[in-house]
Design an enzyme around this catalytic site. Structure first.
Site, PDB file in Angstrom:
ATOM      1  N   GLY A 173      30.410  -2.075 -56.864  1.00 43.72           N
ATOM      2  CA  GLY A 173      31.386  -2.220 -57.567  1.00 43.72           C
ATOM      3  C   GLY A 173      30.963  -1.689 -58.927  1.00 43.72           C
ATOM      4  N   GLY A 174      31.332  -2.402 -59.837  1.00 43.73           N
ATOM      5  CA  GLY A 174      31.166  -2.153 -61.290  1.00 43.73           C
ATOM      6  C   GLY A 174      29.552  -1.937 -61.520  1.00 43.73           C
ATOM      7  N   GLY A 180      24.468  36.936 -63.676  1.00 44.60           N
ATOM      8  CA  GLY A 180      24.804  35.659 -64.314  1.00 44.60           C
ATOM      9  C   GLY A 180      23.651  34.913 -64.392  1.00 44.60           C
ATOM     10  N   ALA A 181      22.785  34.470 -63.408  1.00 44.64           N
ATOM     11  CA  ALA A 181      21.745  33.739 -63.691  1.00 44.64           C
ATOM     12  C   ALA A 181      20.657  33.826 -64.779  1.00 44.64           C
ATOM     13  CB  ALA A 181      21.071  33.586 -62.137  1.00 44.64           C
TER      14      ALA A 181
HETATM   15  C1  HXC Z   1      30.843 -13.760 -56.856  1.00 47.74           C
HETATM   16  C2  HXC Z   1      28.944 -13.385 -55.746  1.00 47.74           C
HETATM   17  C3  HXC Z   1      29.540 -11.779 -55.741  1.00 47.74           C
HETATM   18  C4  HXC Z   1      30.728 -11.565 -56.386  1.00 47.74           C
HETATM   19  C5  HXC Z   1      27.729 -12.195 -54.301  1.00 47.74           C
HETATM   20  N1  HXC Z   1      28.186 -13.548 -54.824  1.00 47.74           N
HETATM   21  N2  HXC Z   1      28.623 -11.306 -54.963  1.00 47.74           N
HETATM   22  N3  HXC Z   1      30.036 -14.236 -56.275  1.00 47.74           N
HETATM   23  N4  HXC Z   1      31.367 -12.443 -57.255  1.00 47.74           N
HETATM   24  N5  HXC Z   1      30.960 -10.348 -56.604  1.00 47.74           N
HETATM   25  C6  HXC Z   1      27.392 -14.725 -54.346  1.00 47.74           C
HETATM   26  C7  HXC Z   1      27.393 -15.179 -52.846  1.00 47.74           C
HETATM   27  O1  HXC Z   1      28.758 -15.946 -53.012  1.00 47.74           O
HETATM   28  C8  HXC Z   1      26.398 -16.009 -52.737  1.00 47.74           C
HETATM   29  O2  HXC Z   1      26.735 -17.055 -53.172  1.00 47.74           O
HETATM   30  C9  HXC Z   1      25.260 -15.319 -53.703  1.00 47.74           C
HETATM   31  O3  HXC Z   1      26.003 -14.673 -54.531  1.00 47.74           O
HETATM   32  C10 HXC Z   1      24.323 -14.459 -52.766  1.00 47.74           C
HETATM   33  O4  HXC Z   1      25.168 -13.681 -52.083  1.00 47.74           O
HETATM   34  P1  HXC Z   1      24.973 -13.247 -50.511  1.00 47.74           P
HETATM   35  O5  HXC Z   1      26.250 -12.599 -50.088  1.00 47.74           O
HETATM   36  O6  HXC Z   1      24.602 -14.443 -49.934  1.00 47.74           O
HETATM   37  O7  HXC Z   1      23.785 -12.144 -50.678  1.00 47.74           O
HETATM   38  P2  HXC Z   1      23.334 -10.928 -49.494  1.00 47.74           P
HETATM   39  O8  HXC Z   1      23.639 -11.332 -48.219  1.00 47.74           O
HETATM   40  O9  HXC Z   1      22.036 -10.568 -50.232  1.00 47.74           O
HETATM   41  O10 HXC Z   1      24.611  -9.922 -49.796  1.00 47.74           O
HETATM   42  C11 HXC Z   1      24.588  -9.222 -51.268  1.00 47.74           C
HETATM   43  C12 HXC Z   1      25.867  -8.474 -51.456  1.00 47.74           C
HETATM   44  C13 HXC Z   1      27.164  -9.315 -50.984  1.00 47.74           C
HETATM   45  C14 HXC Z   1      25.523  -7.281 -50.674  1.00 47.74           C
HETATM   46  C15 HXC Z   1      25.796  -7.974 -52.913  1.00 47.74           C
HETATM   47  O11 HXC Z   1      27.006 -10.659 -51.731  1.00 47.74           O
HETATM   48  C16 HXC Z   1      28.345  -8.616 -51.432  1.00 47.74           C
HETATM   49  O12 HXC Z   1      28.742  -7.748 -50.597  1.00 47.74           O
HETATM   50  N6  HXC Z   1      28.902  -9.165 -52.463  1.00 47.74           N
HETATM   51  C17 HXC Z   1      30.220  -8.414 -52.952  1.00 47.74           C
HETATM   52  C18 HXC Z   1      30.100  -7.129 -53.301  1.00 47.74           C
HETATM   53  C19 HXC Z   1      31.368  -6.469 -53.883  1.00 47.74           C
HETATM   54  O13 HXC Z   1      32.173  -6.085 -53.073  1.00 47.74           O
HETATM   55  N7  HXC Z   1      31.558  -6.529 -55.030  1.00 47.74           N
HETATM   56  C20 HXC Z   1      32.597  -5.571 -55.828  1.00 47.74           C
HETATM   57  C21 HXC Z   1      33.293  -6.562 -56.681  1.00 47.74           C
HETATM   58  S1  HXC Z   1      34.501  -5.623 -57.108  1.00 47.74           S
HETATM   59  P3  HXC Z   1      26.075 -18.499 -52.814  1.00 47.74           P
HETATM   60  O14 HXC Z   1      26.713 -19.654 -53.718  1.00 47.74           O
HETATM   61  O15 HXC Z   1      26.504 -18.803 -51.258  1.00 47.74           O
HETATM   62  O16 HXC Z   1      24.555 -18.582 -53.024  1.00 47.74           O
HETATM   63  C22 HXC Z   1      33.968  -4.868 -58.718  1.00 47.74           C
HETATM   64  C23 HXC Z   1      34.881  -4.010 -59.293  1.00 47.74           C
HETATM   65  C24 HXC Z   1      34.500  -3.263 -60.654  1.00 47.74           C
HETATM   66  O17 HXC Z   1      32.794  -5.058 -58.742  1.00 47.74           O
HETATM   67  C25 HXC Z   1      34.944  -2.062 -60.834  1.00 47.74           C
HETATM   68  C26 HXC Z   1      34.599  -1.606 -62.214  1.00 47.74           C
HETATM   69  C27 HXC Z   1      34.626  -0.003 -62.059  1.00 47.74           C
END
Ligand code: HXC
Length: 503
Positions: free
Chosen positions: A172-173, A407-408
């Site tokens: 994401g971001g 051109g190059a």
């Molecule tokens: C809140 C989050 C989080 C998130 C992870 N965690 N991502 N909490 N917001 N975005 C937390 C989990 O709940 C977990 O908490 C801890 O971090 C570790 O995550 P896991 O999933 O257990 O770790 P892992 O298996 O290593 O996977 C990591 C990951 C996955 C691949 C990053 O967590 C994931 O897919 N997260 C979401 C990614 C995503 O889609 N983000 C996009 C957000 S939208 P606990 O308490 O259980 O330890 C965005 C838009 C912005 O960013 C756009 C701007 C241009």
């Protein structure tokens, strides 16, 4: 114990707890994945004992979904200032042990503070990224937080160098801030960059793909070009950051660090007199030329595995930092295509923004033609490199080794684009096109006749489009001498709000 001593003890304890981030269990989980913690990474990066931490006690302010229960000091990022080889740098390291390093509004405020301080102090910023993207529980606040970081990445672009290191899953971001910075380094096997991970991809498009296939270091370093370096380990990634810094200045107004060398400026390279094959269609390796002419044969290549038909990177010549751009005849004959043009344009613009002179080594048969390139907008992308060279006001020295067609020829730092000193080897062929193409158009003219008249450096030399035809073995000292003479170069651009680079 006096009240003061008790307060100091409490401070020490609170600091110790803050340094534990998300706690021992999550630190162990991080280690089990072969990853270091944010603090361990900073300890590797910065000179020993130089780290000054900021905002260690900042908390997130979110109360959604019970998140108010956990308020770790510092939240999910460690920020501050330190030195690398004695030079000040500003740093932030996301802490995956706290909510997966996901971005809260307070984390954004901490990172923005670091960026603002770096901009004011004129020092590089290094971000160590390991983040799940926007913190979902914070909703719009976390998006606003990203936006505020992006805005600063943009404002300080071209003011202070910004380096991003990707040390975990970044989604994401978390990938857009690195994309706005100057250089991105990824760690093989443990770091990923994608807009959304494989699970979301599967649900949206039905495509089944692994983390590595979607956004691993190999993919981004060779296919997309999003990453400038793929590092074998976290230690290697940190070493690459330090190597990069050794070539680049603190800011756009500061000189690049000088590296004294025992490699003589006047060293001749006899091997270069024999490097061009007799057959014009035979390749040779441009790396051999680069290593021969730079100090101590040391070259830090950027984007090594991406668009390998062009080579870009840093070296020192006579102790001074230079940016080298060179066509690679050993890969697709050194042709300019979409990716090569984008890669070189980005590098030329970095060098120009930070006052690093450009040395261009030319052996280019032209732009790659065909539907694939046309549909992908080779016209617009090729124009990026043309534009980058044309607007660059740093000292520009060009050496044409062999082919420089059409051109190059113009694009590759020609005289017409305000290049300062242009040399050619006697083997240079500076012409509208190669003989094969030309005789198709000019009926009755033989290839031999065309070659005799056009495929040489002397037409250009006679008209002053190049300064001199030089012996290949003299290239090192001729280039260093030209750069020395250009040290005081001052050149401007017409007044404007900003340019309109073809994007
Ligand atoms: C809140 C989050 C989080 C998130 C992870 N965690 N991502 N909490 N917001 N975005 C937390 C989990 O709940 C977990 O908490 C801890 O971090 C570790 O995550 P896991 O999933 O257990 O770790 P892992 O298996 O290593 O996977 C990591 C990951 C996955 C691949 C990053 O967590 C994931 O897919 N997260 C979401 C990614 C995503 O889609 N983000 C996009 C957000 S939208 P606990 O308490 O259980 O330890 C965005 C838009 C912005 O960013 C756009 C701007 C241009």
């Amino acid at each position: 114990m006096s009240i003061q001593s008790e307060k100091i003890k409490a401070l020490v304890e609170r600091r110790a707890e803050a340094r534990m981030g998300g706690g021992q269990k999550r630190i162990d989980a991080q280690h089990a994945k072969g990853k270091k913690t944010a603090r361990e990474r900073l300890a590797l990066l910065l000179d020993e004992g130089s780290f000054e931490e900021f905002d260690m006690f900042v908390h997130h302010r979110c109360v959604n979904f019970g998140t108010d229960a956990s308020h770790p000091d510092g939240d999910g990022v460690v920020c501050g200032q330190g030195t690398i080889d004695g030079r000040p740098v500003y740093v932030f390291a996301q802490d995956f042990t706290v909510s997966g390093g996901s971005l809260s509004k307070t984390m954004s405020e901490k990172i923005c503070k670091v960026l603002d301080m770096a901009g004011r102090a004129g020092a590089p910023v290094i971000g160590l990224n390991d983040s799940g993207g926007a913190r979902i529980q914070e909703g719009i606040d976390s998006l606003a937080g990203y936006g505020e970081i992006f805005e600063r990445n943009i404002l300080y672009s071209g003011v202070v160098p910004q380096i991003s290191c990707i040390m975990g899953p970044c989604a994401g971001g978390a990938v857009y801030s690195p994309a706005l910075t100057d250089f991105t380094i990824m760690v093989e096997g443990t770091s990923y960059m994608y807009l959304t991970g494989p699970a979301v991809v599967k649900s949206v498009t039905g495509e089944t793909v692994t983390h590595d296939e979607l956004g691993g270091a190999g993919v981004h370093a060779s296919k997309s070009g999003v990453a400038h370096f793929a590092a074998a380990s976290e230690d290697d990634a940190i070493a690459k950051i330090k190597a990069l810094l050794s070539y680049i200045p603190q800011n756009n107004l500061a000189p690049a660090p000088v590296r004294p060398t025992s490699d003589p400026v006047g060293r001749l390279s006899d091997s270069l007199n024999d490097i061009i094959p007799d057959n014009p269609n035979k390749a040779y390796d441009m790396y051999g030329v680069i290593r021969e002419i730079v100090d101590d044969g040391e070259f830090l290549e950027i984007h090594r595995d991406y668009a390998r038909n062009i080579i870009v990177g840093f070296a020192h010549m006579g102790g001074k930092s230079v940016g080298i751009v060179a066509n690679q005849p050993a890969m697709l004959a050194g042709v300019l295509d979409i990716n090569a043009s984008r890669k070189a344009a980005r590098f030329v613009r970095f060098c120009d923004a930070f006052g690093i002179p450009l040395v261009t080594l030319v052996d280019v048969p032209g732009f790659l033609c065909g539907t694939q390139q046309e549909y992908g907008a080779i016209i617009t992308n090729g124009a990026k490199l043309l534009y980058a060279y044309g607007e660059a006001t740093v000292p520009k020295v060009t050496v044409t080794l062999r082919k420089s067609y059409g051109g190059a020829h113009i694009v590759m730092s020609s005289k017409y684009l305000r290049s300062d000193v242009n040399y050619a080897w006697p083997s240079a062929e500076i012409a509208v096109m190669g003989a094969k193409g030309a005789v198709e158009v000019l009926k009755g003219v033989t290839e031999e006749e065309y070659n005799e008249l056009f495929c040489n450096p002397y037409q250009a030399a006679e008209k002053g489009y190049i300064e001199d035809v030089i012996e290949p073995r003299n290239t090192r000292f001729r280039v260093i001498r030209a750069l020395a003479a250009l040290e005081g170069k001052r050149q401007g651009l017409p007044d404007k709000k900003h340019d309109n680079l073809p994007l």
